[in-house]
Enzyme design. Structure first.
Site, PDB file in Angstrom:
ATOM      1  N   GLY A 173     -13.398 -68.949  19.357  1.00  0.00           N
ATOM      2  CA  GLY A 173     -13.593 -68.242  18.087  1.00  0.00           C
ATOM      3  C   GLY A 173     -13.976 -69.188  16.961  1.00  0.00           C
ATOM      4  N   THR A 264     -11.080 -73.784  25.910  1.00  0.00           N
ATOM      5  CA  THR A 264     -12.179 -74.757  25.908  1.00  0.00           C
ATOM      6  C   THR A 264     -11.724 -76.079  26.516  1.00  0.00           C
ATOM      7  OG1 THR A 264     -12.991 -73.752  23.879  1.00  0.00           O
ATOM      8  CG2 THR A 264     -13.828 -75.951  24.401  1.00  0.00           C
ATOM      9  N   ILE A 291      -7.820 -71.797  14.933  1.00  0.00           N
ATOM     10  CA  ILE A 291      -7.287 -71.308  13.669  1.00  0.00           C
ATOM     11  C   ILE A 291      -5.833 -70.877  13.859  1.00  0.00           C
ATOM     12  CG2 ILE A 291      -7.889 -68.873  13.898  1.00  0.00           C
ATOM     13  CD1 ILE A 291      -8.981 -69.100  11.014  1.00  0.00           C
ATOM     14  N   ASP A 292      -5.473 -70.621  15.103  1.00  0.00           N
ATOM     15  CA  ASP A 292      -4.118 -70.145  15.397  1.00  0.00           C
ATOM     16  C   ASP A 292      -3.074 -71.263  15.311  1.00  0.00           C
ATOM     17  OD1 ASP A 292      -5.410 -67.786  15.962  1.00  0.00           O
ATOM     18  OD2 ASP A 292      -5.489 -68.177  18.109  1.00  0.00           O
ATOM     19  N   GLY A 336      -3.738 -64.845  14.512  1.00  0.00           N
ATOM     20  CA  GLY A 336      -2.772 -65.823  14.998  1.00  0.00           C
ATOM     21  C   GLY A 336      -2.421 -65.625  16.444  1.00  0.00           C
ATOM     22  N   ARG A 337      -3.036 -64.656  17.056  1.00  0.00           N
ATOM     23  CA  ARG A 337      -2.728 -64.351  18.456  1.00  0.00           C
ATOM     24  C   ARG A 337      -1.230 -64.318  18.672  1.00  0.00           C
ATOM     25  NH1 ARG A 337      -7.340 -66.849  21.987  1.00  0.00           N
ATOM     26  NH2 ARG A 337      -8.659 -65.007  21.952  1.00  0.00           N
ATOM     27  N   ILE A 375     -11.231 -64.689   6.904  1.00  0.00           N
ATOM     28  CA  ILE A 375     -10.446 -65.913   6.824  1.00  0.00           C
ATOM     29  C   ILE A 375     -11.001 -67.008   7.708  1.00  0.00           C
ATOM     30  CG2 ILE A 375      -8.205 -66.805   7.655  1.00  0.00           C
ATOM     31  CD1 ILE A 375      -6.956 -64.399   6.234  1.00  0.00           C
TER      32      ILE A 375
HETATM   33  N1  LIG Z   1      -9.040 -72.158  32.512  1.00  0.00           N
HETATM   34  C1  LIG Z   1     -10.285 -72.391  32.132  1.00  0.00           C
HETATM   35  N2  LIG Z   1     -11.095 -73.187  32.874  1.00  0.00           N
HETATM   36  C2  LIG Z   1     -12.356 -73.437  32.497  1.00  0.00           C
HETATM   37  N3  LIG Z   1     -12.920 -72.915  31.381  1.00  0.00           N
HETATM   38  C3  LIG Z   1     -12.171 -72.133  30.606  1.00  0.00           C
HETATM   39  C4  LIG Z   1     -10.821 -71.820  30.942  1.00  0.00           C
HETATM   40  N4  LIG Z   1     -10.343 -71.003  29.980  1.00  0.00           N
HETATM   41  C5  LIG Z   1     -11.346 -70.812  29.107  1.00  0.00           C
HETATM   42  N5  LIG Z   1     -12.437 -71.487  29.472  1.00  0.00           N
HETATM   43  C6  LIG Z   1     -13.717 -71.529  28.771  1.00  0.00           C
HETATM   44  O1  LIG Z   1     -13.524 -72.048  27.454  1.00  0.00           O
HETATM   45  C7  LIG Z   1     -14.331 -71.352  26.520  1.00  0.00           C
HETATM   46  C8  LIG Z   1     -13.529 -70.882  25.348  1.00  0.00           C
HETATM   47  O2  LIG Z   1     -12.339 -70.279  25.790  1.00  0.00           O
HETATM   48  P1  LIG Z   1     -11.530 -69.229  24.917  1.00  0.00           P
HETATM   49  O3  LIG Z   1     -12.366 -68.032  24.661  1.00  0.00           O
HETATM   50  O4  LIG Z   1     -10.232 -69.042  25.611  1.00  0.00           O
HETATM   51  O5  LIG Z   1     -11.364 -69.912  23.501  1.00  0.00           O
HETATM   52  P2  LIG Z   1     -10.458 -71.118  23.039  1.00  0.00           P
HETATM   53  O6  LIG Z   1     -11.096 -72.389  23.402  1.00  0.00           O
HETATM   54  O7  LIG Z   1      -9.056 -70.928  23.532  1.00  0.00           O
HETATM   55  O8  LIG Z   1     -10.566 -70.981  21.469  1.00  0.00           O
HETATM   56  P3  LIG Z   1      -9.818 -69.944  20.502  1.00  0.00           P
HETATM   57  O9  LIG Z   1      -8.586 -70.646  20.015  1.00  0.00           O
HETATM   58  O10 LIG Z   1     -10.778 -69.700  19.436  1.00  0.00           O
HETATM   59  O11 LIG Z   1      -9.481 -68.712  21.283  1.00  0.00           O
HETATM   60  C9  LIG Z   1     -14.997 -70.236  27.269  1.00  0.00           C
HETATM   61  O12 LIG Z   1     -16.348 -70.604  27.468  1.00  0.00           O
HETATM   62  C10 LIG Z   1     -14.254 -70.137  28.581  1.00  0.00           C
HETATM   63  O13 LIG Z   1     -15.108 -69.799  29.643  1.00  0.00           O
HETATM   64  O1  LIG Z   2     -13.469 -63.824  18.182  1.00  0.00           O
HETATM   65  P1  LIG Z   2     -12.718 -62.713  18.784  1.00  0.00           P
HETATM   66  O2  LIG Z   2     -13.122 -62.531  20.207  1.00  0.00           O
HETATM   67  O3  LIG Z   2     -12.744 -61.484  17.974  1.00  0.00           O
HETATM   68  O4  LIG Z   2     -11.192 -63.174  18.906  1.00  0.00           O
HETATM   69  C1  LIG Z   2     -10.246 -63.110  17.896  1.00  0.00           C
HETATM   70  C2  LIG Z   2      -9.172 -64.092  18.237  1.00  0.00           C
HETATM   71  O5  LIG Z   2      -9.708 -65.381  18.087  1.00  0.00           O
HETATM   72  C3  LIG Z   2      -8.885 -66.131  17.226  1.00  0.00           C
HETATM   73  O6  LIG Z   2      -9.468 -66.125  15.956  1.00  0.00           O
HETATM   74  C4  LIG Z   2      -8.826 -67.569  17.700  1.00  0.00           C
HETATM   75  O7  LIG Z   2      -8.189 -67.634  18.916  1.00  0.00           O
HETATM   76  C5  LIG Z   2      -7.543 -65.403  17.251  1.00  0.00           C
HETATM   77  O8  LIG Z   2      -6.751 -65.635  16.127  1.00  0.00           O
HETATM   78  C6  LIG Z   2      -7.969 -63.989  17.355  1.00  0.00           C
HETATM   79  O9  LIG Z   2      -6.966 -63.189  17.897  1.00  0.00           O
END
Ligand SMILES: Nc1ncnc2c1ncn2[C@@H]1O[C@H](COP(=O)(O)OP(=O)(O)OP(=O)(O)O)[C@@H](O)[C@H]1O
Ligand SMILES: O=P(O)(O)OC[C@H]1O[C@](O)(CO)[C@@H](O)[C@@H]1O
Length: 508
Positions: A173, A264, A291-292, A336-337, A375
């Site tokens: 995100g 990620t 952001i969380d 904030g998940r 935000i």
């Molecule tokens: N267990 C995993 N193994 C490999 N790639 C992953 C895994 N989990 C997530 N990804 C990859 O990481 C990228 C981002 O993952 P995700 O949507 O969970 O966001 P994030 O990095 O946790 O950030 P945010 O905090 O914004 O949610 C995606 O391209 C997803 O395919």
């Molecule tokens: O970008 P999307 O898929 O709407 O996801 C929103 C989620 O991404 C975040 O902004 C970051 O993990 C969370 O706080 C929120 O719940």
């Protein structure tokens, strides 16, 4: 004027409900006093290079001196390099490119000849400097606990400027500060290390194999920190380790900067492991973005302060709306998940909250504001910009020095390299039994939601004292709540309008 509820215990923390303000901040410091006397730390740790064990006198910045020689257990390249030291200390080191390519040539760090940096006394970080995760100690356990490798420039590097082909990808995100991190990676690689080939991966992980790269240089990124979002685009999904590493190999990329949250980073770890299996001279560096604020170990994630700051605007609006109406209630939804930090800090910062919906069996006017995407889409505030700069610098210094499979971030205000596997081991969330939560409850005059029976008992006592003078039946304060509920927001369903930024008359 009616009152409302915030904050909500961690597992419910998605929305903060605001209204009447209270002052009275609890000013107690969280950090206990550090010992004044010097502590002698003589650790038997292994570090890159060697130096004599020396006494250290500053336990807030413990510099651990190596007593032995560096050694790598090559059969365990994919596991975190954990070392046990004296006094129960553990040194959690990050992988290094020489773990699988032992004979690489080193080069002097060009910062030695940089007019800005060469003047700095002791600019380079010692290879055996570590940072303690826990800095509050008592004299019996000084030096114990987890330690991470200190981030920063090393005097020897493993890449010549002209051989570096770096790429940057943003995933997950949006978060304020993404563009600042991108800008600083580009500018620091360019100006500090003389790197000229830097590429942006378009649209997250899938951009590695589905899109063209974007050429980056200081001119392209000059103003991007003033904008929200990410100039590279982002996405969720699309992680295909093999395809990504194929693309890295085919394009000749040897430094991969990955900016994202825990998902990620799990992806970054998989890429790093595949690179080791293929024996490539490629380093993967993570920059934690969420952001969380749910990434464990690091003090705080970038963009978080901006998000809390921006949330104030919505809370202020809710407050004004609520105060201007008879029995007004303002409800603000925050992101904030499962972590709850934005709601907690925004509530603590504004204090525009009152703990109960008192039931008067009359109408309230409810104003619901959902500023969530606003935000996270704003540009970062000044303090986050500075933080993003340090993060970017930590990441590039680490990559140039050959470290990899790490994420960079501050631990007790000192930037460190943390093994990715450790950083994503667990997600952090608001702890409803720590001092910060207690501070929040006391600053906003809220009861301890977790001990509901006790709260009810206290209310009953209070009611007797009040001897019905207000005409409010406190037994009816929280209709529908059983003792097993920890959230005194009985009419939650009625407080949840289907549209954002809406207003409703709710009878409770
Ligand atoms: N267990 C995993 N193994 C490999 N790639 C992953 C895994 N989990 C997530 N990804 C990859 O990481 C990228 C981002 O993952 P995700 O949507 O969970 O966001 P994030 O990095 O946790 O950030 P945010 O905090 O914004 O949610 C995606 O391209 C997803 O395919
Ligand atoms: O970008 P999307 O898929 O709407 O996801 C929103 C989620 O991404 C975040 O902004 C970051 O993990 C969370 O706080 C929120 O719940």
């Amino acid at each position: 004027m009616a009152a409302a509820v915030a904050p909500i215990p961690a597992h419910y923390l998605h929305a903060a409900v605001t209204l009447a303000s209270h002052g009275n901040a609890d000013s107690k410091s969280l950090v206990s006093n550090l010992p004044r006397r010097g502590a002698f730390l003589g650790f038997g740790v292994r570090g890159r290079g060697s130096s004599r064990a020396r006494p250290m006198h500053d336990v807030s910045n413990i510099q651990l001196r190596a007593a032995g020689k560096w050694g790598v257990v090559r059969s365990e390249l994919l596991n975190p390099k954990s070392e046990a030291g004296a006094c129960g200390s553990t040194f959690e080191d990050v992988p290094h490119i020489t773990d699988w390519l032992p004979d690489l040539e080193t080069f002097p760090n060009p910062l030695k000849f940089n007019p800005a940096y060469s003047a700095v006394k002791k600019y380079f970080v010692d290879d055996d400097d570590f940072v303690a995760k826990d800095i509050v100690v008592n004299m019996e356990n000084v030096g114990s606990g987890l330690h991470f490798r200190r981030a920063g420039p090393r005097d020897k590097i493993y890449f010549r400027a002209e051989e570096v082909k770096a790429c940057i990808v943003t995933c997950g995100g949006l978060c304020p500060g993404l563009n600042t991190v991108i800008r600083e990676i580009v500018c620091a690689l360019w100006y500090q290390y003389g790197v000229r080939e830097i590429y942006g991966i378009d649209g997250g992980y899938r951009g590695f194999y589905a899109r063209n790269t974007i050429t980056l240089n200081p001119k392209v990124v000059n103003d991007i920190h003033k904008r929200g979002g990410t100039i590279l685009g982002t996405s969720r999904g699309g992680h295909d380790t093999m395809k990504i590493v194929d693309s890295i190999e085919n394009r000749g990329i040897n430094q991969v900067y990955i900016i994202g949250g825990d998902g990620t980073h799990k992806g970054a770890e998989a890429i790093h492991e595949e690179i080791i299996k293929r024996g490539l001279k490629v380093v993967v560096a993570g920059i934690p973005k969420t952001i969380d604020n749910d990434i464990d170990i690091i003090d705080k994630s970038f963009g978080f302060d901006t998000a809390v700051e921006e949330a104030q605007r919505a809370i202020n609006a809710a407050h004004v709306e609520a105060e201007s109406t008879h029995n007004g209630v303002g409800v603000v939804k925050l992101m904030g998940r499962y972590s709850g930090y934005i709601a907690m800090y925004a509530t603590l910062a504004s204090r525009d909250v009152e703990h109960f919906l008192k039931v008067h069996k009359e109408s309230i006017t409810l104003k619901y504001i959902d500023p969530t995407y606003m935000i996270r889409a704003v540009p970062s505030i000044a303090s986050d910009n500075v933080y993003c700069t340090l993060l970017a610098h930590s990441a590039i210094h680490g990559a140039m020095a050959g470290f990899c499979g790490f994420t960079a971030g501050p631990v007790n205000n000192r930037h460190c390299y943390i093994p990715i596997s450790r950083a994503v081991e667990k997600q952090r969330h608001v702890n409803t039994s720590d001092r910060m939560w207690a501070r929040l409850l006391s600053s906003t005059h809220q009861p301890n939601f977790l001990r509901y029976e006790k709260v009810l008992e206290e209310q009953r006592v209070q009611r007797e004292k009040d001897s019905n003078s207000h005409g409010v039946d406190l037994d009816q304060q929280l209709p529908g709540l059983t003792a097993s509920h920890s959230l005194p927001l009985a009419p939650q369903s009625t407080l949840k309008p289907s549209t954002s930024n809406s207003s409703a008359n709710v009878r409770i």
